[in-house]
Design an enzyme around this catalytic site. Structure first.
Site, PDB file in Angstrom:
ATOM      1  N   ASP A  12     -29.556  12.192   7.964  1.00 38.30           N
ATOM      2  CA  ASP A  12     -28.165  11.933   7.582  1.00 38.30           C
ATOM      3  C   ASP A  12     -27.958  10.447   7.304  1.00 38.30           C
ATOM      4  O   ASP A  12     -28.551   9.592   7.980  1.00 38.30           O
ATOM      5  CB  ASP A  12     -27.202  12.419   8.668  1.00 38.30           C
ATOM      6  CG  ASP A  12     -27.003  13.941   8.623  1.00 38.30           C
ATOM      7  OD1 ASP A  12     -27.710  14.612   7.842  1.00 38.30           O
ATOM      8  OD2 ASP A  12     -26.150  14.445   9.377  1.00 38.30           O
ATOM      9  N   ASP A  36     -28.591  19.369  14.442  1.00 37.83           N
ATOM     10  CA  ASP A  36     -27.721  18.597  13.555  1.00 37.83           C
ATOM     11  C   ASP A  36     -28.477  18.361  12.234  1.00 37.83           C
ATOM     12  O   ASP A  36     -29.195  19.243  11.778  1.00 37.83           O
ATOM     13  CB  ASP A  36     -27.305  17.306  14.277  1.00 37.83           C
ATOM     14  CG  ASP A  36     -25.978  16.773  13.774  1.00 37.83           C
ATOM     15  OD1 ASP A  36     -25.574  17.124  12.661  1.00 37.83           O
ATOM     16  OD2 ASP A  36     -25.340  15.991  14.500  1.00 37.83           O
ATOM     17  N   ARG A  92     -26.624  21.580   2.663  1.00 37.75           N
ATOM     18  CA  ARG A  92     -26.760  20.115   2.584  1.00 37.75           C
ATOM     19  C   ARG A  92     -28.123  19.667   2.065  1.00 37.75           C
ATOM     20  O   ARG A  92     -28.845  18.924   2.722  1.00 37.75           O
ATOM     21  CB  ARG A  92     -26.466  19.451   3.936  1.00 37.75           C
ATOM     22  CG  ARG A  92     -25.141  19.894   4.526  1.00 37.75           C
ATOM     23  CD  ARG A  92     -24.825  19.143   5.813  1.00 37.75           C
ATOM     24  NE  ARG A  92     -23.608  19.670   6.425  1.00 37.75           N
ATOM     25  CZ  ARG A  92     -23.116  19.267   7.594  1.00 37.75           C
ATOM     26  NH1 ARG A  92     -23.736  18.331   8.281  1.00 37.75           N
ATOM     27  NH2 ARG A  92     -22.002  19.787   8.066  1.00 37.75           N
TER      28      ARG A  92
END
Ligand code: NAG
Ligand code: NAG
Ligand code: NAG
Ligand code: NAG
Ligand code: NAG
Ligand code: NAG
Length: 334
Positions: A159, A155, A212
């Site tokens: 984040d 993942d 990202r």
């Protein structure tokens, strides 16, 4: 002739020290914001403890009491996410502290500092998730996994979601990973996220990454003096009315897209519901000091009003970004 020679030597040594001694103190939204500077465990008591086992670490991070936690230079293999309380500093010792097995949750808390940790090969969830939390400084860590398993093997590395705010991510070495750092985890979270997610990213080194770097929705990110090397698909992505101010960054090697505000979520950023990617609203981008995009493309569909950072900071000159960032990031530098 002696005097000019001495002067030249002095000037040379001043120049050398200004290059080698980077200022590693806290800069940006985690320092200057409406609710107060991030101090972690150092205020008011300055009390500290050293931990060398997962059980000691889990116990030390509990609760809201102010505490500096030094992690011994060993590998902490966690079997569940580490849930960090408010007013904590987690600081690795030397250059060998590793967190693996499970990552770190900074959830519904305030005032947390994470420095000098190697966060490696975290499966099934993010390396660090900052959720519904304010005043967080993520500094001088190394995040790594491997990119060969595609976008969904791991993942995120770091984040930042659910209305988190006033955060600085600095001097980290992010490498060999697909989806690095996402702000705002769904385009349906507008009501919750809008007006939050103020994050400063500076002097990070991203190498051999997928997407990202970072990607943001609904927030404001100031992205300066970062070094990107082989950021393969898409580095900075501002979408769903997000705003970025991008300046003094350097892109090396093979990067297809350095910066985009186009709302297309590319298939390489999965999960997508359509093979061509998913569409959401575009974001905004403003450019400050000159960037070096290398061979990468940029696609700015709309400029925003985040034209200036609301705090003091000094920019590393573009020609020095590569050497200063490579020398300063990651473990064993603080
Ligand atoms: C840690 O706490 C001890 C007292 O328990 C103190 O003597 C020491 O200076 C502290 N160290 C740091 C680095 O804060
Ligand atoms: C967010 O965190 C605060 C504590 O800072 C807590 O009171 C609140 O319930 C949390 N909200 C959610 C949605 O988890
Ligand atoms: C710790 O954190 C809580 C919640 O963020 C805050 O209200 C409190 O004043 C802090 N305590 C100390 C000792 O810093
Ligand atoms: C750049 O990386 C992409 C994605 O891995 C790859 O398809 C492409 O061949 C690479 N280009 C070069 C010039 O290495
Ligand atoms: C750039 O954005 C426009 C939308 O304004 C889009 O039509 C175009 O395909 C984008 N280009 C790339 C290379 O993504
Ligand atoms: C900045 O731009 C956003 C997006 O267009 C808008 O919602 C916001 O009101 C603007 N803020 C100011 C202070 O003009």
């Amino acid at each position: 002739m002696k005097f000019p020679t001495a002067l030249l030597a002095l000037a040379t040594s001043l120049l050398a020290s200004s290059i080698s001694a980077s200022d590693f103190s806290l800069v940006g939204f985690a320092k200057e914001n409406p609710i107060g500077a991030t101090t972690g465990g150092s205020s008011p008591s300055n009390s500290n403890t050293t931990v060398s086992t997962p059980a000691q670490l889990i116990a030390a991070v509990e609760g809201d009491t102010s505490l500096i936690i030094y992690l011994a230079p060993v590998t902490f293999t966690l079997t569940a996410r580490l849930k960090v309380g408010s007013n904590k500093s987690l600081i690795g010792t030397g250059s060998k502290t590793t967190i693996t097995g499970a990552g770190i949750n900074i959830k519904s808390v305030s005032n947390v500092i994470v420095r000098n940790l190697g966060i490696r090969f975290i499966l099934g969830n993010d390396g660090i998730t900052i959720q519904n939390s304010t005043r967080v400084w993520i500094d001088h860590n190394e995040f790594e996994s491997d990119i060969t398993g595609g976008p969904d093997k791991y993942d995120g590395q770091c984040d930042i979601v659910r209305a988190s705010d006033w955060i600085t991510v600095s001097w980290n070495y992010f490498h060999d990973h697909w989806k690095s750092s996402l702000m705002g985890n769904s385009d349906s979270n507008r009501d919750e996220d809008q007006g939050h997610l103020h994050v400063t990213y500076h002097h990070n080194y991203w190498r051999n990454e997928g997407t990202r770097g970072p990607a943001g929705r609904f927030g404001h990110q100031h992205i300066f003096n970062n070094l990107y090397e082989d950021y393969l698909y898409q580095a900075i992505h501002s979408r769903s009315d997000n705003q970025v101010l991008v300046e003094g960054n350097v892109f090396l090697g093979n990067t297809s897209e350095a910066l985009s505000t186009y709302g297309l979520v590319i298939p390489m950023d999965s999960p997508n519901t359509s093979p061509d990617g998913d569409y959401e609203l575009d974001g905004f981008a403003n450019l400050g000091a000159k960037n070096d995009w290398g061979t990468a493309g940029i696609n700015i569909t709309q400029k925003g009003n985040f034209t200036e950072a609301p705090y003091a900071y000094s920019l590393t000159s573009l020609s020095q970004v590569q050497s200063v960032v490579k020398a300063g990031v990651g473990l064993g530098k603080i």
